[in-house]
Enzyme design. Structure first.
Site, PDB file in Angstrom:
ATOM      1  N   ASP A   1      -4.191  42.999  17.860  1.00  0.00           N
ATOM      2  CA  ASP A   1      -3.941  43.717  19.102  1.00  0.00           C
ATOM      3  C   ASP A   1      -4.662  43.110  20.290  1.00  0.00           C
ATOM      4  O   ASP A   1      -5.580  42.307  20.145  1.00  0.00           O
ATOM      5  CB  ASP A   1      -4.425  45.166  18.968  1.00  0.00           C
ATOM      6  CG  ASP A   1      -5.951  45.272  19.036  1.00  0.00           C
ATOM      7  OD1 ASP A   1      -6.619  44.496  18.337  1.00  0.00           O
ATOM      8  OD2 ASP A   1      -6.464  46.103  19.804  1.00  0.00           O
TER       9      ASP A   1
ATOM     10  N   ASP B   1     -13.326  34.597  13.444  1.00  0.00           N
ATOM     11  CA  ASP B   1     -13.645  33.940  14.706  1.00  0.00           C
ATOM     12  C   ASP B   1     -15.028  33.297  14.532  1.00  0.00           C
ATOM     13  O   ASP B   1     -15.148  32.197  14.005  1.00  0.00           O
ATOM     14  CB  ASP B   1     -13.605  35.035  15.779  1.00  0.00           C
ATOM     15  CG  ASP B   1     -13.696  34.513  17.188  1.00  0.00           C
ATOM     16  OD1 ASP B   1     -13.304  33.379  17.422  1.00  0.00           O
ATOM     17  OD2 ASP B   1     -14.162  35.266  18.069  1.00  0.00           O
TER      18      ASP B   1
ATOM     19  N   GLU C   1      -8.562  40.145   5.616  1.00  0.00           N
ATOM     20  CA  GLU C   1      -8.932  40.186   7.036  1.00  0.00           C
ATOM     21  C   GLU C   1      -7.841  39.499   7.856  1.00  0.00           C
ATOM     22  O   GLU C   1      -7.142  38.608   7.366  1.00  0.00           O
ATOM     23  CB  GLU C   1     -10.304  39.494   7.195  1.00  0.00           C
ATOM     24  CG  GLU C   1     -10.834  39.366   8.594  1.00  0.00           C
ATOM     25  CD  GLU C   1     -11.112  40.683   9.308  1.00  0.00           C
ATOM     26  OE1 GLU C   1     -10.165  41.467   9.469  1.00  0.00           O
ATOM     27  OE2 GLU C   1     -12.253  40.897   9.749  1.00  0.00           O
TER      28      GLU C   1
HETATM   29  P1  5GP Z   1     -15.935  37.455  14.151  1.00  0.00           P
HETATM   30  O1  5GP Z   1     -17.062  38.292  13.680  1.00  0.00           O
HETATM   31  O2  5GP Z   1     -15.412  36.513  13.092  1.00  0.00           O
HETATM   32  O3  5GP Z   1     -16.289  36.740  15.415  1.00  0.00           O
HETATM   33  O4  5GP Z   1     -14.816  38.471  14.592  1.00  0.00           O
HETATM   34  C1  5GP Z   1     -13.656  38.694  13.909  1.00  0.00           C
HETATM   35  C2  5GP Z   1     -12.896  39.838  14.573  1.00  0.00           C
HETATM   36  O5  5GP Z   1     -12.749  39.589  15.993  1.00  0.00           O
HETATM   37  C3  5GP Z   1     -11.490  39.951  14.037  1.00  0.00           C
HETATM   38  O6  5GP Z   1     -11.419  40.805  12.921  1.00  0.00           O
HETATM   39  C4  5GP Z   1     -10.734  40.510  15.236  1.00  0.00           C
HETATM   40  O7  5GP Z   1     -10.850  41.907  15.259  1.00  0.00           O
HETATM   41  C5  5GP Z   1     -11.466  39.950  16.432  1.00  0.00           C
HETATM   42  N1  5GP Z   1     -10.790  38.742  16.971  1.00  0.00           N
HETATM   43  C6  5GP Z   1     -11.291  37.492  17.010  1.00  0.00           C
HETATM   44  N2  5GP Z   1     -10.422  36.633  17.578  1.00  0.00           N
HETATM   45  C7  5GP Z   1      -9.339  37.369  17.892  1.00  0.00           C
HETATM   46  C8  5GP Z   1      -8.064  37.042  18.512  1.00  0.00           C
HETATM   47  O8  5GP Z   1      -7.743  35.906  18.874  1.00  0.00           O
HETATM   48  N3  5GP Z   1      -7.186  38.079  18.660  1.00  0.00           N
HETATM   49  C9  5GP Z   1      -7.462  39.366  18.276  1.00  0.00           C
HETATM   50  N4  5GP Z   1      -6.515  40.287  18.478  1.00  0.00           N
HETATM   51  N5  5GP Z   1      -8.650  39.699  17.706  1.00  0.00           N
HETATM   52  C10 5GP Z   1      -9.566  38.712  17.511  1.00  0.00           C
END
Ligand code: 5GP
Length: 183
Positions: free
Chosen positions: A158, A102, A98
């Protein structure tokens, strides 16, 4: 493209050094196994390409495309599989690759769904993690870097489809986002 970049958070040389080190650890840990690297599209494609070349073992790759229900900036934890794996992972040593964790909601959902297919083992590689944003505990066996709560792009990541080809991990200038809530 560079005029949109406010600062470089992690330069490409540092990324390469870290990915090489983690590839070495994976090589040790999976000796005599034949791991299946599961790349989560699309952000993880660049790191997958580098990581697999630092793994000195026979290994295979597969891809999953998922989308998280929720608003543009926060995931809900409910994940829709847009493209499923081609391989049957029952009895396989699976390593999810991955780009960034986040809240952790996406990966914890994905992990549960892959565990239901009875792999021999299931571990997580994540290039980046934002620990301050975590909402669910998730064990990441191979972690590149912890980053602050800033929206990062580059090296596969992105913003609105752009900036994936930046070699460094960067923070964009605030005006690029035009008040869409990313910062
Ligand atoms: P989670 O479910 O852990 O909140 O989300 C993870 C996903 O959110 C990552 O795979 C990515 O697609 C997106 N994401 C979270 N933070 C960032 C960031 O700082 N930059 C980008 N480009 N995508 C992020």
């Amino acid at each position: 493209m560079m005029p949109d970049v406010e600062k470089i958070l992690i330069p490409s040389e540092e990324i390469q050094q870290k990915v090489r080190e983690l590839g070495g650890r994976i090589t040790e840990d999976y000796r005599d196994k034949n791991p299946l690297l599961v790349c989560i599209l699309r952000g993880a494609v660049i790191v997958l390409g580098d990581l697999m070349r630092y793994i000195d073992l026979p290994c295979e790759i597969d891809f999953m495309d998922i989308s998280s229900y929720g608003t543009g900036t926060s995931s809900s934890g409910v994940v829709r599989i847009l493209k499923d794996l081609e391989e049957n992972i029952t009895g396989r040593h699976v390593l999810i690759v991955e780009d960034i964790i986040d809240t952790g909601l996406t990966l914890s959902y994905l992990k549960r769904s892959l565990l239901a297919r009875n792999p021999a083992s299931l571990e997580i590689f994540a290039l980046l993690s934002k620990p301050s944003r975590r909402r669910v505990e998730i064990e990441v066996k191979y972690l590149g870097f912890e980053v602050p709560d800033e929206f990062v792009v580059g090296y596969g990541l992105d913003y609105a489809g752009a900036y994936r080809n930046l070699p460094d991990i960067c923070v964009l200038k605030p005006e690029v986002f035009q008040g869409d809530g990313k910062r």
